[in-house]
Design a protein around this motif. Structure first.
Motif, PDB file in Angstrom:
ATOM      1  N   GLU A  12      17.837  14.643  16.788  1.00  0.00           N
ATOM      2  CA  GLU A  12      19.151  14.115  17.123  1.00  0.00           C
ATOM      3  C   GLU A  12      19.599  14.755  18.433  1.00  0.00           C
ATOM      4  O   GLU A  12      19.780  15.974  18.507  1.00  0.00           O
ATOM      5  CB  GLU A  12      20.151  14.409  16.005  1.00  0.00           C
TER       6      GLU A  12
ATOM      7  N   ASN B  37      27.858  10.830  13.261  1.00  0.00           N
ATOM      8  CA  ASN B  37      28.229   9.637  14.031  1.00  0.00           C
ATOM      9  C   ASN B  37      29.742   9.516  14.233  1.00  0.00           C
ATOM     10  O   ASN B  37      30.196   9.178  15.323  1.00  0.00           O
ATOM     11  CB  ASN B  37      27.713   8.374  13.331  1.00  0.00           C
ATOM     12  N   GLU B  38      30.505   9.756  13.167  1.00  0.00           N
ATOM     13  CA  GLU B  38      31.959   9.698  13.262  1.00  0.00           C
ATOM     14  C   GLU B  38      32.508  11.120  13.258  1.00  0.00           C
ATOM     15  O   GLU B  38      32.244  11.892  12.320  1.00  0.00           O
ATOM     16  CB  GLU B  38      32.572   8.911  12.107  1.00  0.00           C
TER      17      GLU B  38
ATOM     18  N   TYR C 269      24.506  22.454  12.427  1.00  0.00           N
ATOM     19  CA  TYR C 269      24.467  21.770  11.130  1.00  0.00           C
ATOM     20  C   TYR C 269      24.299  22.804  10.026  1.00  0.00           C
ATOM     21  O   TYR C 269      23.380  23.631  10.070  1.00  0.00           O
ATOM     22  CB  TYR C 269      23.315  20.772  11.091  1.00  0.00           C
TER      23      TYR C 269
ATOM     24  N   SER D 252      25.275  20.559   4.843  1.00  0.00           N
ATOM     25  CA  SER D 252      25.518  19.112   4.895  1.00  0.00           C
ATOM     26  C   SER D 252      26.731  18.736   5.747  1.00  0.00           C
ATOM     27  O   SER D 252      27.332  17.670   5.559  1.00  0.00           O
ATOM     28  CB  SER D 252      25.699  18.538   3.474  1.00  0.00           C
ATOM     29  N   LYS D 253      27.113  19.601   6.683  1.00  0.00           N
ATOM     30  CA  LYS D 253      28.254  19.346   7.556  1.00  0.00           C
ATOM     31  C   LYS D 253      27.839  19.574   9.010  1.00  0.00           C
ATOM     32  O   LYS D 253      27.116  20.510   9.318  1.00  0.00           O
ATOM     33  CB  LYS D 253      29.404  20.276   7.203  1.00  0.00           C
ATOM     34  N   TYR D 254      28.297  18.683   9.882  1.00  0.00           N
ATOM     35  CA  TYR D 254      28.060  18.827  11.309  1.00  0.00           C
ATOM     36  C   TYR D 254      29.285  19.470  11.970  1.00  0.00           C
ATOM     37  O   TYR D 254      30.434  19.118  11.654  1.00  0.00           O
ATOM     38  CB  TYR D 254      27.850  17.463  11.970  1.00  0.00           C
TER      39      TYR D 254
ATOM     40  N   SER E 101      31.985  16.488  11.388  1.00  0.00           N
ATOM     41  CA  SER E 101      31.493  15.182  10.952  1.00  0.00           C
ATOM     42  C   SER E 101      30.662  15.356   9.694  1.00  0.00           C
ATOM     43  O   SER E 101      30.028  16.396   9.485  1.00  0.00           O
ATOM     44  CB  SER E 101      30.639  14.537  12.055  1.00  0.00           C
ATOM     45  N   ASP E 102      30.645  14.320   8.878  1.00  0.00           N
ATOM     46  CA  ASP E 102      29.791  14.315   7.686  1.00  0.00           C
ATOM     47  C   ASP E 102      28.445  13.652   7.954  1.00  0.00           C
ATOM     48  O   ASP E 102      27.496  13.832   7.186  1.00  0.00           O
ATOM     49  CB  ASP E 102      30.489  13.573   6.540  1.00  0.00           C
ATOM     50  N   ASN E 103      28.339  12.869   9.027  1.00  0.00           N
ATOM     51  CA  ASN E 103      27.099  12.126   9.270  1.00  0.00           C
ATOM     52  C   ASN E 103      26.575  12.222  10.704  1.00  0.00           C
ATOM     53  O   ASN E 103      25.527  11.670  11.018  1.00  0.00           O
ATOM     54  CB  ASN E 103      27.290  10.649   8.909  1.00  0.00           C
TER      55      ASN E 103
END
Length: 399
Positions: free
Chosen positions: A114, A193-194, A165, A168-170, A189-191
């Motif tokens: 990523e 992307n958002e 990361y 499970s959290k960005y 962010s959780d994913n």
């Protein structure tokens, strides 16, 4: 024999201190700047800035912003020792090529690279984008925009992303510009992307080019000052979040060599073999940007212990009684099994905090061993290697 083995484990895992401190001195390498060996043509690599590094399979993989006569592009290279870099290729990014691409930050998750990076055009139109790739070089799908300028403190530009990361959290550190000065903010962010910017931004004033590492029980942000005269650090012992209390600002490096006498920027850190490597950008008195290295010895315990209990000692009510599907993370040692409490307590006493450096892999013992080994691999990747890709894992099995 059991007592001897137990004492051996305790001694072996207690001789390494569990913390390092950001105020230990970094020493600039006498061979700076880092040697760049270009292995591809059609690009005049005049300056190197803003590195991002992963250590994989005995190789340092390095992404940095390279400038030719007119453009910035992100270049991929490899190094065995960080003394020299063999540059392999300009990244293939499917985006408007009238923009400059710079400030890369890269992580590897679920087998994919990523890439988070900044773009700009003629010193304006700053945005932060994300792209994904299977090889870290060819990003064929168009990147997505994840962060743009805000209202007040970052209303002119956002740049210098650094992604961390954990659990499970960005977490995204970034630089914001208000037309007068750079400051550092945080988004979550959780994913990936958002993203949501923290309401209490900026978290570090008069700063830019942030990076973050975990040192013992602390999170430490390294950054360069607003005027690029030094690299400093600030830390927290809180759980990482928007409301973490950042304290203990310390000077780390100053511009004092020919190769960084004008500006010193863009720190990134990587640890290997008990050494912390700080790679940074320096602007010389000849207006040449180069990558440089400083090091310090690490006392951080990079070792993790995973205890695998014996057959039929693990319990999951839904799986064993109701025969329901269950996650591999939802198993525990049976409450009346006490045989492991002494070992766990002793390891905690010498610094291996449970669920941080000490893990218990309770598992579904009904499965074939091949399935259990795959579950263990998934467990290690999610619990340890997703947080620390350079971790050394010791598995203690019983029964």
């Amino acid at each position: 024999k059991k007592i001897t083995l137990f004492l051996f484990l305790v001694i072996a895992f207690s001789i390494y201190p569990s913390k390092i401190f950001a105020d230990q001195n970094f020493s600039k390498d006498i061979n700076n700047p880092i040697e760049i060996n270009q292995e591809f043509g059609s690009w005049n690599d005049l300056s190197q800035r803003q590195p991002s590094i992963l250590y994989e399979s005995g190789i340092y993989k390095i992404w940095y912003a390279s400038q030719n006569e007119s453009k910035f592009r992100i270049v991929y290279g490899e190094s065995s020792d960080l003394k020299s870099i063999n540059t392999k290729q300009i990244l293939n990014i499917n985006y408007d090529d009238t923009y400059d691409y710079h400030d890369p930050s890269i992580i590897k998750k679920d087998g994919k690279y990523e890439l988070y990076f900044a773009i700009s055009k003629y010193g304006s139109n700053y945005k932060i984008l994300k792209a994904t790739s299977s090889d870290g070089i060819n990003f064929e799908e168009p990147p997505i925009e994840i962060l743009s300028s805000g209202l007040i403190w970052d209303n002119y530009a956002v740049s210098s992303p650094y992604v961390f990361y954990e659990n499970s959290k960005y977490y995204l550190l970034f630089s914001g510009w208000n037309g007068v000065e750079w400051k550092v903010g945080l988004a979550t962010s959780d994913n990936g992307n958002e993203w949501v910017k923290c309401a209490n931004n900026p978290i570090v004033p008069y700063a830019s080019g942030p990076t973050l590492i975990k040192e013992g029980n602390k999170y430490v942000i390294y950054y360069h000052s607003h005027d690029a005269s030094n690299i400093s650090s600030i830390e927290t012992t809180d759980q990482l979040s928007c409301t973490s209390n950042w304290v203990n600002n310390q000077l780390v490096l100053a511009r004092d060599k020919q190769y960084d006498t004008k500006l010193i920027t863009d720190p990134v850190l990587v640890e290997f073999s008990n050494t912390i490597y700080l790679i940074y950008s320096g602007l010389s008195n000849l207006n040449k940007w180069t990558l440089n290295i400083a090091t310090k010895q690490s006392n951080q315990n990079n070792k993790y212990i995973v205890l695998i209990p014996g057959f039929m000692t693990s319990w999951n009510k839904n799986a064993l009684i109701y025969n329901q599907q269950s996650s591999i993370f939802d198993w525990d040692i049976l409450g009346f099994i006490k045989e492991y409490e002494g070992l766990i307590q002793t390891l905690e006493n010498v610094g291996y905090k449970k669920d941080e450096k000490l893990f218990v892999f309770a598992y579904d013992w009904r499965k074939p061993i091949e399935n259990s080994s795959e579950d263990l691999k998934t467990y290690l990747n999610e619990k340890i290697f997703a947080i620390n890709s350079n971790a050394q894992v010791y598995i203690v099995g019983h029964s």
